[in-house]
Scaffold this active site. Structure first.
Site, PDB file in Angstrom:
ATOM      1  N   GLY A 187       0.809  -1.219   0.000  1.00  0.00           N
ATOM      2  CA  GLY A 187       0.000   0.000   0.000  1.00  0.00           C
ATOM      3  C   GLY A 187       0.840   1.267   0.000  1.00  0.00           C
ATOM      4  CE  LYS A 205       4.403  16.030  -2.251  1.00  0.00           C
ATOM      5  NZ  LYS A 205       4.780  14.630  -1.920  1.00  0.00           N
TER       6      LYS A 205
END
Lengths: 313, 313
Positions: A187, A205
């Protein structure tokens, strides 16, 4: 403060759950197919249970949230490229009503920073976006504290998925494909990992940081971006023989935003492990500041969102 | 803002020199034997030249600075223990006139935090003190951002002199006395290094952090403090054989402030080298945040002072 939350993924849910601890009320929350609005305070636990059971937090129209009586709109819908919709439209609707906006969504400030600031100039509302760069790492607050003009460069490891893959490849001598599959099982990587491993997320970012340093003018398209998808394990082996390793480094200077795999010394400050993130600020009067921490995760990102809410006047 | 600066050591001088770049005017500056006050702005370069030539910045009485027309008193006199004078009295004089105070002096907030806050409660002035903990490291701002109640522990290396000595001892296998003499030659350690090597300076910073976390109640006397003066080189050698090293660690938890040499893994986040400082924040919702940077130095400390000035309303 009364919060309206757009988006009920990991971040939106965590903001809703933590808001009372920070002294705030959730008066509305929406996911992509439904919403619940209650001026007296949404029963958050019930709404999230409904989402788990039925797929949506409630039967109201998501757009009703934008018209609710809130002080701060928390924009936590998924980041999109280009026009940054629906995040940008949600932000615009809030500012037009002189409400504040706190972004977890990177799109509006990476892709349309100048448009956002034009709307802010005409509004009594403010826009804050600490959570968009390195989640729990106070990157924007640190730049504001030092003063944008006195930060000469920012470097960092700003994508936990890519860093996890690189760390495992170097440590275990495994191939990119093997480690990526493992990360997907855990995950840590998404089913479609391209946003992370191709460097797009890190570049978004970096673009946001560049906009803060320069007061705008940057979009994702201006960044040079190289990911880690074609990095052979042999390159990491060669680096290790020389006491070095490879990290996907975002570099923001006055000449722009660059994202690429770079050789760094094995125990360098920038060589954080696993899903950790780090941001390094080069300053005019205070040498280097390094901040490392959790660059992703529901509660980690929500804590940055709620810190922003506290910074609003 | 109009700044009055008490203290013309490395920090006071740097504040005076950098103030114009931050958009502020210096209207007064004092050292221990003299002062210069000018409502139209002190000629800083001239004053510092006078100090170099004659030993003092000017012929006025240092106490005249307290009566000058300023917005913010920058308190940069040396840290003293016990009653924290003259820093505390200077701070009190400014608050009584409803002026703001920015501290570089650790004494008032380490030794008399509750007294300081009682004065703040009766004043329109605020007190800020980012520079007192780790200089350029935004330790206080980070705790404020996370929220003091959500910071569960703070650990750090907060004395550059002690860390320089430990780093050199471990790396070169030299004795404490040898490395200390070397550090004194380099200007890294003072002629009387006891404040640094006995852990007092680190404990003062830990006490300030404890006061911020708990809203007061702590003084230096409550801290348990052990320095590095009796650490044999053999202890460092033994640590190294085991892949570890020794750092003088400040630990602030809800059970108080503890300063002592501790074993840490050789490449641990806390194992910064030389004069670097690091602060590690354990948080409730965002795991660990680590901030490293320059914990001392004139311009580094002045940049924290001037960031505080910008945070004042």
């Amino acid at each position: 403060m009364r919060l309206a939350i757009m988006g009920a993924g990991a971040v939106g849910r965590s903001v809703a759950e933590l808001a009372p601890e920070y002294g705030h009320d959730v008066v509305a929350i929406a996911d992509s197919s439904g919403a619940v609005v209650d001026a007296d305070g949404v029963a958050v636990e019930d709404a999230l249970e409904r989402k788990a059971d039925t797929g949506t937090v409630g039967s109201a129209d998501p757009d009703d949230v934008l018209g609710a009586s809130y002080d701060v709109l928390v924009e936590a819908t998924p980041t999109t490229l280009g026009d940054a919709e629906p995040g940008f439209g949600n932000l615009a609707a809030a500012l037009e009503r002189d409400r504040h906006v706190v972004l977890a969504n990177k799109g509006p400030v990476a892709e349309r920073y100048d448009d956002v600031m034009a709307l802010v100039a005409d509004s009594d509302g403010e826009v804050r976006f600490e959570a968009t760069v390195g989640a729990a790492i106070p990157a924007i607050a640190t730049i504001e504290g030092v003063g944008p003009s006195r930060v000469t460069a920012v470097r960092g490891v700003l994508n936990g998925t890519a860093n996890f893959v690189l760390t495992r490849m170097a440590k275990e001598g495994l191939s990119y494909e093997h480690v990526l599959a493992e990360a997907q099982d855990l995950g840590v990587a998404e089913a479609d990992p391209s946003f992370d491993v191709e460097g797009t997320d890190a570049a978004l970012k970096g673009t946001i940081v560049a906009n803060v340093l320069d007061g705008g003018g940057h979009t994702l398209g201006d960044a040079s971006v190289e990911g880690i998808t074609v990095l052979p394990t042999s390159a990491l082996d060669l680096a290790a023989e020389d006491g070095r390793t490879v990290r996907l480094i975002v570099e923001v200077t006055r000449s722009g935003v660059h994202v690429a795999p770079r050789l760094v010394p094995e125990h360098d400050t920038l060589a954080v492990s696993g899903t950790m993130n780090i941001v390094q600020f080069e300053t005019e009067h205070a040498d280097r500041l390094n901040i490392s921490g959790r660059g992703a995760g529901g509660p980690e990102t929500a804590s940055a969102v709620l810190a922003d809410v506290d910074r609003l006047d």
